[in-house]
Design an enzyme around this catalytic site. Structure first.
Site, PDB file in Angstrom:
ATOM      1  CE  LYS A   1     -18.348  -3.599  26.112  1.00  0.00           C
ATOM      2  NZ  LYS A   1     -19.124  -2.991  27.210  1.00  0.00           N
TER       3      LYS A   1
HETATM    4  C1  PLP Z   1     -20.455  -2.780  27.349  1.00  0.00           C
HETATM    5  C2  PLP Z   1     -20.907  -2.323  28.669  1.00  0.00           C
HETATM    6  C3  PLP Z   1     -22.139  -2.720  29.208  1.00  0.00           C
HETATM    7  C4  PLP Z   1     -23.107  -3.575  28.444  1.00  0.00           C
HETATM    8  O1  PLP Z   1     -22.582  -4.826  28.127  1.00  0.00           O
HETATM    9  P1  PLP Z   1     -23.354  -5.811  27.153  1.00  0.00           P
HETATM   10  O2  PLP Z   1     -22.374  -6.818  26.704  1.00  0.00           O
HETATM   11  O3  PLP Z   1     -23.907  -4.962  26.095  1.00  0.00           O
HETATM   12  O4  PLP Z   1     -24.417  -6.433  27.929  1.00  0.00           O
HETATM   13  C5  PLP Z   1     -22.449  -2.315  30.481  1.00  0.00           C
HETATM   14  N1  PLP Z   1     -21.632  -1.521  31.191  1.00  0.00           N
HETATM   15  C6  PLP Z   1     -20.449  -1.100  30.712  1.00  0.00           C
HETATM   16  C7  PLP Z   1     -19.598  -0.216  31.534  1.00  0.00           C
HETATM   17  C8  PLP Z   1     -20.049  -1.491  29.436  1.00  0.00           C
HETATM   18  O5  PLP Z   1     -18.866  -1.088  28.955  1.00  0.00           O
END
Ligand code: PLP
Length: 462
Positions: free
Chosen positions: A112
């Site tokens: 993120k």
């Molecule tokens: C947010 C997240 C995901 C999923 O990401 P999407 O954008 O919903 O596909 C997977 N793994 C981790 C560690 C995350 O923080």
């Protein structure tokens, strides 16, 4: 470059307005009116460039005249300066022809940060130029919230409120939100699950009077600028492995469909991606939809990969929009059916389009744990549970085409699950080793729109 809503009934916006708005006023998501493409020569020229230089070349065609080239390059440099790895998104080989893309070297140890650190810079630059301010409200299954608070803390023209499901995030995830000290950041623990958090956030955006009063802005993966920032590492990874001459496949642990949708955009831009594989945990609505054509919510069962414990996958709407030939009315109708009846059936034509773009697989809890355990002796890797879901699903898709699995978080973010599976407790990187000693600051809120709005107004106008 204009942005249109997936439900066809909101005004077209510029990149800057789409970014600052988040959700469209018709409830839809913004997507570019058309996807710019890069030629083979443009992609070949990325070989050997820094992550930041590739980021500039990939994102530049999408931002129109929001920033000058020099401004945009500078904001990109600032966004990734705090990462703990010079390559930003390094590739590591796991098996013959199978690679792990490490997306956890940012300040909160999950992918993120790639989008959020950039969005923090873009928001600050755009808002200070306008002399304006916004209230950012985000819903998080754990990682978006900490990444947002980290990116926006201490900024003058932004207040940040993060709704997270009380008791359903890992302790590291919670502490990364509750130990941020700046007064413009607020962690709100909601009584409910992530879908409740996301639903109340959507309600807030559809409550126009509140939305306008607090100048609501969204940084969830519904925000187009986030998806855009994630397109970059598909290019950097593929080019490292021989693109554009050699196609590459990607296996993406996903819940909200944001990360994998970024891969779809990379492919539409001209990156030769052979397969894009959706990897879900036991909350497998996306995998079931791909297999059965029925998108049906079944409630969330908490898992050891909590950031993917999602039933209503927001960004899937963007994929549906394309699969339905960019017919906003058709998408709006499906979303109405989802809201009133808990699901919808995907038409045969749309299903064919989706299956041309995406493959899918799932990992049960037992399979995820087994993969965490196996990866240590077989691949020399201590995987986070989300990445393990991806590596498990990837086992069924290996071929002559190089396959890249996205490692979405650092194992130290989920130490209990990793230790239970592998017998080894991953230590936090030195730069955040004191996380458990810092005081926490959090407000409990009920799953009630009026109550949440009151807490936010109190924080904004205090
Ligand atoms: C947010 C997240 C995901 C999923 O990401 P999407 O954008 O919903 O596909 C997977 N793994 C981790 C560690 C995350 O923080």
């Amino acid at each position: 470059m204009r942005y249109v809503s997936t439900r066809g009934a909101a005004p077209d916006l510029s990149f800057e307005d789409a970014m600052l708005t988040g959700l469209a006023r018709d409830g839809g998501l913004y997507v570019p009116a058309e996807i710019p493409t890069l030629g083979q020569g443009d992609i070949a020229a990325m070989a050997g460039l820094s992550y930041e230089e590739i980021a500039f070349r990939v994102m530049r065609p999408f931002i129109g005249d929001t920033f000058t080239d020099a401004e945009f390059a500078d904001l990109i440099d600032k966004a990734y300066a705090g990462f703990g790895h010079a390559a930003r998104a390094p590739l590591k080989q796991l098996q013959p022809n199978h690679y792990l893309l490490e997306l956890f070297h940012g300040p909160t140890l999950a992918f993120k940060d790639f989008a959020m650190q950039l969005i923090g810079q873009l928001f600050q630059a755009a808002l200070s130029r306008r002399g304006d301010r916004v209230t950012i409200v985000g819903a998080t299954s754990g990682d978006t919230g900490s990444a947002a608070m980290e990116a926006f803390r201490g900024l003058d023209n932004v207040d940040v409120f993060i709704l997270f499901p009380h008791g359903r995030v890992s302790e590291v995830q919670r502490r990364q939100m509750t130990t941020v000290t700046e007064a413009n950041t607020h962690a709100l623990a909601l009584t409910g699950d992530f879908d409740d958090c996301q639903a109340r956030l959507k309600d807030m955006f559809n409550h126009f009077e509140f939305r306008d009063r607090v100048k609501l802005a969204g940084v969830n993966s519904i925000n187009w600028a986030r998806v855009l920032a994630q397109v970059v590492y598909y290019f950097s990874a593929a080019v490292s492995l021989g693109a554009p001459l050699r196609p590459v496949s990607f296996c993406v642990p996903t819940g909200n469909f944001g990360d994998i949708f970024a891969g779809y955009i990379a492919k539409k831009m001209g990156l030769p991606i052979a397969q894009l594989i959706i990897a879900t945990n036991q909350n497998d609505i996306l995998h079931r939809a791909m297999v059965s054509s029925a998108y049906t919510t079944e409630g969330v069962t908490p898992s050891i990969s909590p950031s993917m414990d999602i039933q209503v996958s927001s960004n899937f709407e963007r994929a549906l929009f394309d699969a339905y030939g960019r017919d906003g009315n058709a998408v709006a109708q499906l979303m109405d059916e989802l809201k009133s009846g808990g699901g919808f059936k995907i038409s045969q034509g749309a299903m064919q389009a989706l299956r041309e773009s995406f493959a899918s697989g799932r990992a049960s809890e037992a399979e995820t744990s087994a993969m965490i355990k196996r990866a240590v002796p077989e691949m020399g890797e201590l995987l986070c549970p989300h990445s393990a879901v991806g590596v498990h699903v990837a086992q069924d898709f290996q071929s002559a085409v190089p396959l890249v699995t996205l490692a979405t978080a650092h194992p130290a973010k989920f130490p209990d699950a990793v230790e239970a599976a592998a017998g080894t407790r991953p230590p936090l990187p030195a730069r955040m080793a004191d996380l458990f000693d810092r005081p926490e600051r959090v407000q409990r809120v009920e799953n009630d729109l009026t109550a949440i709005e009151a807490v936010i107004e109190e924080g904004v106008f205090a």
